[in-house]
Design a protein around this motif. Structure first.
Motif, PDB file in Angstrom:
ATOM      1  N   GLU A   1       0.764  -1.064   0.069  1.00 26.91           N
ATOM      2  CA  GLU A   1       0.020  -0.115  -0.080  1.00 26.91           C
ATOM      3  C   GLU A   1       0.670   1.227  -0.104  1.00 26.91           C
ATOM      4  OE1 GLU A   1      -2.396   1.655  -0.362  1.00 26.91           O
ATOM      5  OE2 GLU A   1      -4.422   0.374  -0.307  1.00 26.91           O
ATOM      6  N   GLY A   2       0.104   2.577  -0.120  1.00 23.71           N
ATOM      7  CA  GLY A   2       0.661   3.641   0.045  1.00 23.71           C
ATOM      8  C   GLY A   2       1.978   4.146  -0.519  1.00 23.71           C
ATOM      9  N   PRO A   3       2.069   3.865  -1.886  1.00 22.21           N
ATOM     10  CA  PRO A   3       3.235   4.189  -2.682  1.00 22.21           C
ATOM     11  C   PRO A   3       3.383   5.590  -2.794  1.00 22.21           C
ATOM     12  CG  PRO A   3       1.523   3.656  -4.337  1.00 22.21           C
ATOM     13  CD  PRO A   3       0.993   3.179  -2.909  1.00 22.21           C
ATOM     14  N   SER A   4       4.813   6.002  -2.829  1.00 24.58           N
ATOM     15  CA  SER A   4       4.981   7.486  -3.181  1.00 24.58           C
ATOM     16  C   SER A   4       6.210   7.448  -4.226  1.00 24.58           C
ATOM     17  CB  SER A   4       5.163   8.346  -1.983  1.00 24.58           C
ATOM     18  OG  SER A   4       6.485   7.941  -1.260  1.00 24.58           O
TER      19      SER A   4
ATOM     20  N   ARG B   1       4.312   6.896 -15.834  1.00 22.34           N
ATOM     21  CA  ARG B   1       3.835   5.558 -15.502  1.00 22.34           C
ATOM     22  C   ARG B   1       3.273   5.494 -14.051  1.00 22.34           C
ATOM     23  NH1 ARG B   1       9.555   2.280 -16.356  1.00 22.34           N
ATOM     24  NH2 ARG B   1      10.438   4.495 -15.607  1.00 22.34           N
ATOM     25  N   LEU B   2       2.307   4.261 -13.901  1.00 21.46           N
ATOM     26  CA  LEU B   2       1.887   4.177 -12.693  1.00 21.46           C
ATOM     27  C   LEU B   2       2.679   2.985 -11.826  1.00 21.46           C
ATOM     28  CD1 LEU B   2      -1.861   4.374 -13.304  1.00 21.46           C
ATOM     29  CD2 LEU B   2      -0.604   5.944 -11.979  1.00 21.46           C
ATOM     30  N   LEU B   3       2.951   3.465 -10.539  1.00 24.49           N
ATOM     31  CA  LEU B   3       3.734   2.476  -9.904  1.00 24.49           C
ATOM     32  C   LEU B   3       2.461   1.937  -9.131  1.00 24.49           C
ATOM     33  CD1 LEU B   3       6.267   1.318  -8.162  1.00 24.49           C
ATOM     34  CD2 LEU B   3       6.036   3.252  -6.644  1.00 24.49           C
ATOM     35  N   VAL B   4       2.124   0.612  -8.997  1.00 24.37           N
ATOM     36  CA  VAL B   4       1.028  -0.023  -8.441  1.00 24.37           C
ATOM     37  C   VAL B   4       1.372  -0.971  -7.466  1.00 24.37           C
ATOM     38  CG1 VAL B   4      -1.080  -1.142  -8.756  1.00 24.37           C
ATOM     39  CG2 VAL B   4      -0.244   0.364 -10.742  1.00 24.37           C
ATOM     40  N   THR B   5       1.034  -1.015  -6.393  1.00 27.74           N
ATOM     41  CA  THR B   5       1.108  -1.797  -5.084  1.00 27.74           C
ATOM     42  C   THR B   5       0.059  -2.992  -5.321  1.00 27.74           C
ATOM     43  OG1 THR B   5       0.044  -0.404  -3.470  1.00 27.74           O
ATOM     44  CG2 THR B   5       2.538  -0.544  -3.462  1.00 27.74           C
ATOM     45  N   THR B   6       0.420  -4.295  -4.848  1.00 29.69           N
ATOM     46  CA  THR B   6      -0.611  -5.211  -4.914  1.00 29.69           C
ATOM     47  C   THR B   6      -0.607  -5.886  -3.481  1.00 29.69           C
ATOM     48  OG1 THR B   6       0.765  -7.063  -5.714  1.00 29.69           O
ATOM     49  CG2 THR B   6      -0.167  -5.520  -7.217  1.00 29.69           C
ATOM     50  N   ALA B   7      -1.384  -7.111  -3.361  1.00 26.56           N
ATOM     51  CA  ALA B   7      -1.649  -7.806  -2.118  1.00 26.56           C
ATOM     52  C   ALA B   7      -2.031  -9.414  -2.373  1.00 26.56           C
ATOM     53  CB  ALA B   7      -2.512  -7.108  -1.223  1.00 26.56           C
TER      54      ALA B   7
ATOM     55  N   TRP C   1       7.065   2.251  -0.685  1.00 24.44           N
ATOM     56  CA  TRP C   1       5.689   1.580  -0.322  1.00 24.44           C
ATOM     57  C   TRP C   1       5.869   1.022   0.905  1.00 24.44           C
ATOM     58  CZ3 TRP C   1       9.235  -0.045  -4.088  1.00 24.44           C
ATOM     59  CH2 TRP C   1       9.362  -1.325  -4.046  1.00 24.44           C
ATOM     60  N   VAL C   2       4.923   0.352   1.330  1.00 22.98           N
ATOM     61  CA  VAL C   2       4.697  -0.347   2.386  1.00 22.98           C
ATOM     62  C   VAL C   2       4.028  -1.580   2.488  1.00 22.98           C
ATOM     63  CG1 VAL C   2       4.971   1.546   4.074  1.00 22.98           C
ATOM     64  CG2 VAL C   2       2.434   0.882   3.402  1.00 22.98           C
ATOM     65  N   ASP C   3       4.332  -2.335   3.392  1.00 19.85           N
ATOM     66  CA  ASP C   3       3.578  -3.628   3.376  1.00 19.85           C
ATOM     67  C   ASP C   3       2.910  -3.556   4.750  1.00 19.85           C
ATOM     68  OD1 ASP C   3       2.605  -6.515   4.252  1.00 19.85           O
ATOM     69  OD2 ASP C   3       3.977  -7.371   2.976  1.00 19.85           O
ATOM     70  N   ILE C   4       1.562  -3.358   4.976  1.00 17.68           N
ATOM     71  CA  ILE C   4       1.004  -2.810   5.992  1.00 17.68           C
ATOM     72  C   ILE C   4       1.108  -4.006   7.229  1.00 17.68           C
ATOM     73  CG2 ILE C   4      -1.243  -2.291   7.375  1.00 17.68           C
ATOM     74  CD1 ILE C   4      -2.114  -0.967   4.616  1.00 17.68           C
ATOM     75  N   LEU C   5       0.724  -5.181   6.789  1.00 15.15           N
ATOM     76  CA  LEU C   5       0.399  -6.187   7.790  1.00 15.15           C
ATOM     77  C   LEU C   5       1.886  -6.737   7.922  1.00 15.15           C
ATOM     78  CD1 LEU C   5      -2.345  -8.265   6.109  1.00 15.15           C
ATOM     79  CD2 LEU C   5      -2.628  -6.635   7.960  1.00 15.15           C
ATOM     80  N   GLU C   6       2.963  -6.747   7.336  1.00 18.65           N
ATOM     81  CA  GLU C   6       4.344  -7.263   7.841  1.00 18.65           C
ATOM     82  C   GLU C   6       5.073  -6.063   8.240  1.00 18.65           C
ATOM     83  OE1 GLU C   6       4.712 -10.401   7.970  1.00 18.65           O
ATOM     84  OE2 GLU C   6       3.059 -11.010   6.513  1.00 18.65           O
TER      85      GLU C   6
END
Length: 309
Positions: free
Chosen positions: A31-34, A266-272, A44-49
């Motif tokens: 989540e939360g990319p910049s 370009r779009l930087l896209v986080t996934t889960a 970016w972050v990995d919320i749960l980890e």
């Protein structure tokens, strides 16, 4: 203003574009990319980890650098070349990029042990909109806040999963969604303060559509680009409420886009892979990885957060 429900007859809006894996690290809940064009660095972050990641956009091979956090963080925002703002479980923290040290800037629902931060975006005024939600996504327990300096103002309550927070390039329109509800909303915003200047209205009704509207970002022409969690795609909506493009991505659960690259093209896209069992992960080879998508649009650099009022 026009708004409409999702329709199964929108296949003519689907466009395949060049897409690649930017970083192979698998995020449980990315989540939360910049992105900072000054040093070409993506964050970016990995919320749960409880991890923060950094990687130059131009890096070839290897993986991102991982920074362990003492809390769940959900959004990264620039302050200045040496500091970031992290939205976290109990508040907003200033992180020093040099040594990784953290300082609490202001609390956010710190008296509620059952909630955490979620989606956020900095308004052109330098203020922040940030959402909260229950750890177990309890219905209606979340909210969206406006943060000016260290002053926190509750804007909207009764939200289950706040997402899609973004703003028009001139700062006069704000967008947000409760992913659990599926209605993307639009609201007039004071460009000087980042505060709402009217009541939210429906922009697009996705109820009954595949997947859920997640994170979002606006391009230079005002199109709202959203990640559609559970549907392996990004969608672009016009400010008038029409879905104008859908772009497939090679991960079923995209979470949040932001524009990246020296030209922000370009779009930087986080996934889960949150909630996926072993069979589902095997069927989704790029699950949890961070992507780069050439959508054929240019973005606006997200403003830095202004620490003082």
């Amino acid at each position: 203003m026009r708004h409409r429900r999702s329709s199964a007859g929108d296949s003519g809006l689907v466009f395949a574009v060049p897409t690649s894996v930017f970083d192979p690290t698998r995020c449980h809940l990315g989540e939360g990319p910049s992105y900072d064009p000054l040093d070409d660095m993506a964050w970016w972050v990995d919320i749960l980890e409880r991890r923060l990641f950094s990687r130059p956009l131009s890096q070839v091979g290897g993986s991102a650098r991982s920074h362990v956090l003492p809390f769940m963080a959900s959004h990264v925002a620039a302050i200045d070349p040496g500091r970031h703002l992290l939205s976290a479980e109990d508040g907003l923290y200033v992180r020093n990029l040099g040594d990784g040290s953290l300082r609490l800037h202001c609390p956010l629902e710190a008296n509620d042990a059952g909630t955490r931060s979620n989606d956020g975006r900095v308004h052109p005024s330098g203020t922040l909109w940030v959402g909260t939600m229950a750890y177990d996504a309890e219905e209606g327990r979340g909210a969206i806040y406006h943060v000016c300096g260290a002053t926190v103002t509750r804007l909207y309550g009764g939200i289950t999963i706040p997402n899609g927070i973004c703003f028009s390039p001139d700062g006069t329109i704000g967008y947000f969604v409760d992913t659990a509800e599926g209605v993307l909303r639009r609201v007039s915003v004071d460009a000087a303060t980042g505060l709402p200047a009217g009541e939210p209205r429906t922009l697009y009704d996705h109820r009954g559509g595949e997947g859920g509207i997640d994170g979002a970002v606006v391009d230079i022409d005002g199109l709202i680009w959203t990640a559609r969690f559970g549907a392996a795609c990004l969608d672009a909506y016009s400010p008038a409420g029409e879905r104008v493009r859908t772009v497939p991505v090679p991960a079923r659960q995209p979470t949040c886009p932001t524009f990246a690259g020296r030209d922000l093209d370009r779009l930087l896209v986080t996934t889960a892979f949150e909630g996926m069992d072993a069979e589902q992960r095997e069927a989704d080879p790029e699950h949890g990885r961070t992507l780069l998508v050439d959508v054929g649009a240019r973005g606006v650099l997200e403003p830095a957060f202004r620490l003082t009022d």
